[in-house]
Design an enzyme around this catalytic site. Structure first.
Site, PDB file in Angstrom:
ATOM      1  N   ALA A   1       4.713  -8.592 -13.127  1.00 41.79           N
ATOM      2  CA  ALA A   1       5.008  -7.964 -14.346  1.00 41.79           C
ATOM      3  C   ALA A   1       3.498  -7.181 -14.074  1.00 41.79           C
ATOM      4  O   ALA A   1       3.123  -7.133 -13.712  1.00 41.79           O
ATOM      5  CB  ALA A   1       4.468  -9.384 -15.415  1.00 41.79           C
ATOM      6  N   ASP A   2       4.461  -6.374 -15.687  1.00 34.55           N
ATOM      7  CA  ASP A   2       2.535  -5.663 -15.897  1.00 34.55           C
ATOM      8  C   ASP A   2       2.975  -5.060 -17.418  1.00 34.55           C
ATOM      9  O   ASP A   2       3.685  -5.411 -18.052  1.00 34.55           O
ATOM     10  CB  ASP A   2       3.038  -3.903 -15.825  1.00 34.55           C
ATOM     11  N   THR A   3       1.822  -5.238 -18.045  1.00 35.16           N
ATOM     12  CA  THR A   3       1.773  -5.413 -19.383  1.00 35.16           C
ATOM     13  C   THR A   3       0.665  -3.790 -19.916  1.00 35.16           C
ATOM     14  O   THR A   3      -0.259  -3.776 -19.113  1.00 35.16           O
ATOM     15  CB  THR A   3       0.475  -6.024 -19.633  1.00 35.16           C
TER      16      THR A   3
ATOM     17  N   ALA B   1       6.653  -5.400 -19.261  1.00 31.27           N
ATOM     18  CA  ALA B   1       7.806  -6.084 -18.266  1.00 31.27           C
ATOM     19  C   ALA B   1       7.347  -7.190 -17.175  1.00 31.27           C
ATOM     20  O   ALA B   1       6.673  -7.296 -16.581  1.00 31.27           O
ATOM     21  CB  ALA B   1       7.519  -4.975 -17.866  1.00 31.27           C
TER      22      ALA B   1
END
Length: 195
Positions: A73-75, A110
């Protein structure tokens, strides 16, 4: 009553917040951190950028965790079509918070899921965050706590940074770093988790 899985699941993230959220599912998993350079990703749209970074992290971990299911994930924090990265200095943290003050921004996370057969799935969750009008005293106080420096946008909603937030529209956990309900839904749909 526990959720069950016959997959060996790897969380491709060094974030203690993501680890804590994912552990709420009560299924076994391990953490393997990727060594990718996120700034190598180029994309026109913010949504495309965050999706590509999540995939980059997951693909990197998939190379070492062969035969396992990878969740990466990436924020990002997006304000007026630009990214507010993790601030590196006090001045940058103050500038971030002054921009966000009395304004609305988007938090996008994501999530990329890579299955043992190489199948890739991604989705992007968005939450709107409305900030209170912040006094310079409050901004300086918050920056002095040191809290902004490991967080996109320069604040943590799950820490004392919650004092800056007026309200949100969307998933709270998404702002923390992992939209757990949507991740769960996707893992069930992919038959990775069974109820």
């Amino acid at each position: 009553m526990n959720l069950i899985t016959d997959h060996e699941i790897v969380l491709a993230s060094s974030s203690p917040r993501r680890k804590e959220l994912f552990s709420k599912l009560g299924i076994p998993f391990e953490v393997i951190t990727s060594n990718v350079v996120e700034t190598s990703v180029r994309a026109e749209l913010m949504e495309e950028y965050v999706r590509e970074v999540a995939l980059l992290k997951s693909r990197d971990v998939a190379k070492v965790a062969v035969g396992k299911t990878i969740i990466g994930a990436d924020t990002v924090v997006v304000f007026e079509d630009s990214l507010l990265h993790k601030p590196k200095t006090k001045e940058e943290a103050i500038a971030h918070l002054q921009k966000l003050s009395n304004n609305v921004h988007q938090v996008m996370t994501a999530v990329a899921i890579i299955q043992p057969d190489g199948t890739e799935e991604t989705f992007v969750e968005k939450t709107f965050v409305y900030f209170k009008k912040l006094s310079l005293e409050l901004i300086n106080f918050y920056v002095e706590t040191g809290d902004p420096f490991d967080k996109a946008g320069g604040y943590g909603i799950q820490t004392i940074g919650t004092l800056l937030v007026d309200r949100i529209d969307g998933d709270y956990n998404n702002v923390v770093g992992l939209p757990l309900a949507s991740v769960f839904e996707k893992l069930v749909a992919l038959n990775i988790i069974k109820i």
